[in-house]
Design a protein around this motif. Structure first.
Motif, PDB file in Angstrom:
ATOM      1  N   SER A 343     -18.974  16.145 -11.371  1.00  0.00           N
ATOM      2  CA  SER A 343     -18.542  16.136  -9.978  1.00  0.00           C
ATOM      3  C   SER A 343     -19.333  17.136  -9.137  1.00  0.00           C
ATOM      4  O   SER A 343     -19.647  16.871  -7.971  1.00  0.00           O
ATOM      5  N   LEU A 344     -19.663  18.282  -9.718  1.00  0.00           N
ATOM      6  CA  LEU A 344     -20.471  19.263  -8.992  1.00  0.00           C
ATOM      7  C   LEU A 344     -21.835  18.691  -8.646  1.00  0.00           C
ATOM      8  O   LEU A 344     -22.311  18.808  -7.506  1.00  0.00           O
ATOM      9  N   PHE A 345     -22.478  18.080  -9.624  1.00  0.00           N
ATOM     10  CA  PHE A 345     -23.804  17.530  -9.356  1.00  0.00           C
ATOM     11  C   PHE A 345     -23.722  16.411  -8.331  1.00  0.00           C
ATOM     12  O   PHE A 345     -24.527  16.344  -7.388  1.00  0.00           O
ATOM     13  N   TRP A 346     -22.753  15.506  -8.489  1.00  0.00           N
ATOM     14  CA  TRP A 346     -22.675  14.357  -7.603  1.00  0.00           C
ATOM     15  C   TRP A 346     -22.297  14.768  -6.183  1.00  0.00           C
ATOM     16  O   TRP A 346     -22.796  14.189  -5.203  1.00  0.00           O
ATOM     17  N   SER A 347     -21.443  15.774  -6.044  1.00  0.00           N
ATOM     18  CA  SER A 347     -21.029  16.232  -4.708  1.00  0.00           C
ATOM     19  C   SER A 347     -22.234  16.661  -3.882  1.00  0.00           C
ATOM     20  O   SER A 347     -22.303  16.383  -2.672  1.00  0.00           O
ATOM     21  N   LYS A 348     -23.169  17.349  -4.500  1.00  0.00           N
ATOM     22  CA  LYS A 348     -24.360  17.823  -3.786  1.00  0.00           C
ATOM     23  C   LYS A 348     -25.518  16.828  -3.885  1.00  0.00           C
ATOM     24  O   LYS A 348     -26.231  16.584  -2.906  1.00  0.00           O
ATOM     25  N   LEU A 414     -12.415  27.225  -8.086  1.00  0.00           N
ATOM     26  CA  LEU A 414     -11.009  27.068  -7.711  1.00  0.00           C
ATOM     27  C   LEU A 414     -10.891  26.804  -6.206  1.00  0.00           C
ATOM     28  O   LEU A 414     -11.487  27.515  -5.388  1.00  0.00           O
ATOM     29  N   GLY A 415     -10.136  25.787  -5.854  1.00  0.00           N
ATOM     30  CA  GLY A 415      -9.909  25.465  -4.455  1.00  0.00           C
ATOM     31  C   GLY A 415     -10.982  24.624  -3.802  1.00  0.00           C
ATOM     32  O   GLY A 415     -10.823  24.191  -2.658  1.00  0.00           O
ATOM     33  N   LYS A 416     -12.064  24.353  -4.520  1.00  0.00           N
ATOM     34  CA  LYS A 416     -13.151  23.561  -3.946  1.00  0.00           C
ATOM     35  C   LYS A 416     -12.861  22.071  -4.118  1.00  0.00           C
ATOM     36  O   LYS A 416     -12.346  21.642  -5.154  1.00  0.00           O
ATOM     37  N   THR A 417     -13.223  21.295  -3.128  1.00  0.00           N
ATOM     38  CA  THR A 417     -13.061  19.849  -3.172  1.00  0.00           C
ATOM     39  C   THR A 417     -14.389  19.215  -3.583  1.00  0.00           C
ATOM     40  O   THR A 417     -15.427  19.500  -2.978  1.00  0.00           O
ATOM     41  N   LEU A 418     -14.331  18.406  -4.631  1.00  0.00           N
ATOM     42  CA  LEU A 418     -15.529  17.777  -5.189  1.00  0.00           C
ATOM     43  C   LEU A 418     -15.435  16.260  -5.066  1.00  0.00           C
ATOM     44  O   LEU A 418     -14.341  15.693  -4.995  1.00  0.00           O
ATOM     45  N   LYS A 419     -16.587  15.627  -5.100  1.00  0.00           N
ATOM     46  CA  LYS A 419     -16.673  14.177  -5.011  1.00  0.00           C
ATOM     47  C   LYS A 419     -17.091  13.621  -6.365  1.00  0.00           C
ATOM     48  O   LYS A 419     -18.050  14.097  -6.968  1.00  0.00           O
ATOM     49  N   GLY A 420     -16.348  12.616  -6.831  1.00  0.00           N
ATOM     50  CA  GLY A 420     -16.642  12.007  -8.120  1.00  0.00           C
ATOM     51  C   GLY A 420     -15.585  12.374  -9.137  1.00  0.00           C
ATOM     52  O   GLY A 420     -15.594  13.472  -9.688  1.00  0.00           O
TER      53      GLY A 420
END
Length: 461
Positions: A343-348, A414-420
Motif C-alpha cells: 500500500s505504501l508503494f502504490w499510494s505514491k 500510524l494515522g496515515k491513509t494509504l491507497k491499495g
C-alpha cells in the motif's frame, strides 16, 4: 483431484497484460492458467475462489526483514512478523542474519534460527547469512545448505555480536563465494568521522540527518563497486538512501558490473522536511532524506537502476524509541513497516505513473531473484508456487494500532491513509488471510532455500 483449487479474477496481472484469467492450483503449485476467460463451469463451486474485479497477482516477496528471533524475540518474532507479512499480501520473507542472537553467521547458528522459527511461520521464510570478521570459511557450507546469500556491514551494525568488516575481509568473503552464484549484500555506509558538534540539538531530526551524510554511502558504494568488479561476484546494495551515489552505480551497471540495488518504502514515502522534533519512530540508518533526494530515488526506480523496493522492517521494543521523549541520537534506528509495503508503494507510485506490472517487477520478481528464489516464486507461471495476493488498488484505509500484527506498534505510519487494500493472501493455493482475518489457527508457511547441494537438509533435523 480433491485438492484442486481455482482462482478467477477479471484483473490478473501478467508481465505483458492485465486480463481476466482462471488460475488452477494443485499440490501447492500453479497447475494451469487460462487467460481471457472467467468461465469456471467445469469446476465444482467449492473448488472456485472468485475474486471478481479485485486484482490477482503474485504474492509479494520482502527480502529485507529483521525478525530478531531467537535472542531478541521481545523486539519481534516469527509468529508476529509473518502474520504482519501475510496481512500485507506478502507470501515470502527473507530474514536478515541480525538482530537475532546468535546471528546467522555459521551453519550451527542458522540451524538454531530454523529451530526457533519452526511451526511459527504464517508465510514462507528464506534466510540470509552474515559475513563478519573471521567467518569466511563458514560460507560455502551455508551456500550448500541453501542460504539465500549473505549480508555484511561496512560500519557498526548497531549490535555488537554482528561486527562490521573491512575491505580485506570483504574481499576474502567474495573470493570464497566466487563460482557459487551466491550474493553479498552490503549495508553501504562508511565512517567518515564526526559530522555534528555538541551545539547541534539532538532532539531535532536535522541533527541526526547531518550525522549520516550522503558521503558515507558514496564512500562505501565506491568500495563495493571496486570489489564487485574485481571478484566478479554478485553484490547488492541494501536500503539505498543517497541519490548522490546513483551516477557511480549507473556507470558500474552500464559496464556490466554485477551490482544490484534496493531502496525502501520509507525513503520513497517519507521526507526529512516533514519529521518533527523527537519523532524517533522515523529514525533509521541510512536516514530518510529530503524531498529533492527522494525524487531522484524515484527516478532510479523508474529507470531500473534500483530493481527492488522492500521494507527493511527493523522493529524494537518501545523503550528504545519513546517517540516524543527520547532524542534522535539516542533512539534505536529502525522502522517497522512490513505489513504495509504494498500500500505504501502504490499510494505514491500510482501517482507517478507506476503500473501493477511495475509492482510485480519491483516487489516480487526483483527480491525473489536477488534471493535466488525466482524459479519458484514471484510469477504466475505453471509449476511455480501458488502464492497470490488479491487486492483493490483503488480502496483506501487508515492505519490504526488495532490492525497492526507486528509485535511492537511504534511506526511512522500510524494515522496515515494509504491507497491499495489487501483482501486475500494465498499461500501454496490456500487462502490464509481473508477480509481482515486469518483463516486457520495454525501457520502454513515453509522454509525456502536457494539452490544448493544440500539445500534444506538442516531444516529437517
Amino acid at each position: 483431484m480433491a485438492d484442486l483449487k481455482v482462482f478467477v479474477s477479471r484483473a490478473t496481472v501478467f508481465p505483458d497484460e492485465i486480463c481476466p484469467a482462471v488460475v488452477a492450483v494443485q499440490d501447492g503449485k500453479i497447475h494451469h492458467i487460462k487467460r481471457h476467460t472467467t468461465n469456471v463451469t467445469s469446476y465444482s463451486p467449492d473448488q472456485v475462489v472468485d475474486c471478481g474485479d479485485l486484482v490477482l497477482m503474485p504474492g509479494i516477496v520482502d527480502s529485507h526483514v529483521h525478525v530478531n528471533e531467537p535472542g531478541r524475540t521481545a523486539w519481534e518474532g516469527y509468529d508476529s512478523a509473518t502474520k504482519a507479512a501475510a496481512a500485507g499480501g506478502i507470501t515470502t520473507i527473507v530474514d536478515m542474519p541480525l538482530n537475532s542472537i546468535p546471528p546467522t553467521t555459521t551453519m550451527k547458528a542458522w540451524e538454531e534460527k530454523m529451530n526457533a522459527a519452526r511451526d511459527q511461520c504464517w508465510v514462507d521464510v528464506g534466510f540470509w547469512g552474515g559475513v563478519i570478521p573471521g567467518n569466511a570459511s563458514d560460507l560455502k557450507e551455508m551456500v550448500s545448505g541453501g542460504i539465500c546469500g549473505f549480508k555484511c556491514f561496512l560500519i557498526h551494525s548497531g549490535v555488537d555480536e554482528f561486527p562490521c568488516v573491512n575491505r580485506q575481509q570483504v574481499e576474502e568473503a567474495l573470493n570464497e563465494l566466487a563460482g557459487t552464484q551466491s550474493v553479498l549484500l552490503f549495508h553501504a555506509e562508511c565512517d567518515i568521522g564526526d559530522t555534528i558538534t555538541e551545539e547541534d540539538p539532538s532532539e531535532k531530526y536535522s541533527t541526526f540527518l547531518k550525522s549520516r551524510p550522503q558521503q558515507m554511502e558514496q564512500v562505501a558504494i565506491e568500495q563495493v563497486i571496486e570489489l564487485c568488479e574485481k571478484t566478479k561476484v554478485r553484490c547488492h546494495i541494501v536500503h539505498l538512501s543517497a541519490s548522490k551515489a546513483l551516477p557511480m552505480i549507473r556507470a558500474a551497471q552500464a559496464r556490466g558490473v554485477k551490482l544490484s540495488v534496493e531502496t525502501c518504502h520509507h525513503y520513497l514515502a517519507l521526507k526529512a522536511e516533514d519529521i518533527p522534533d523527537k519523532a524517533t519512530q522515523y529514525k533509521c540508518c541510512p536516514p530518510i532524506r529530503e524531498s529533492e533526494n527522494q525524487e531522484k530515488l524515484w527516478e532510479a526506480v523508474r529507470d531500473g537502476t534500483i530493481q527492488q523496493v522492500v521494507s527493511d522492517h527493523s522493529p524494537c521494543t518501545p523503550d528504545l524509541k519513546l517517540p516524543g521523549k527520547m532524542d534522535f541520537m539516542a533512539a534505536w534506528g529502525g522502522i517497522a513497516s512490513v505489513q504495509f509495503g504494498l500500500s505504501l508503494f502504490w499510494s505514491k507510485g500510482s501517482k507517478r505513473g507506476f503500473t501493477l506490472q511495475d509492482v510485480v517487477k519491483l516487489m516480487c520478481v526483483g527480491p525473489a531473484s536477488e534471493a535466488s528464489l525466482q524459479q519458484r516464486k514471484a510469477s504466475l507461471e505453471v509449476g511455480h508456487d501458488a502464492d497470490f495476493v488479491v487486492w483493490n488498488p483503488d480502496e483506501s484505509f487508515t492505519i490504526d494500532e488495532s490492525m497492526i500484527y507486528h509485535k511492537n506498534k511504534v511506526t511512522p505510519y500510524l494515522g496515515k491513509t494509504l491507497k491499495g487494500k489487501v483482501h486475500k493472501t494465498i499461500l501454496g493455493g490456500k487462502v490464509i488471510f481473508d477480509e481482515g482475518k486469518f483463516t486457520s489457527s495454525r501457520p502454513q508457511g515453509k522454509f525456502v532455500f536457494a539452490p544448493g547441494d544440500n539445500a534444506g537438509v538442516s531444516a529437517k533435523l
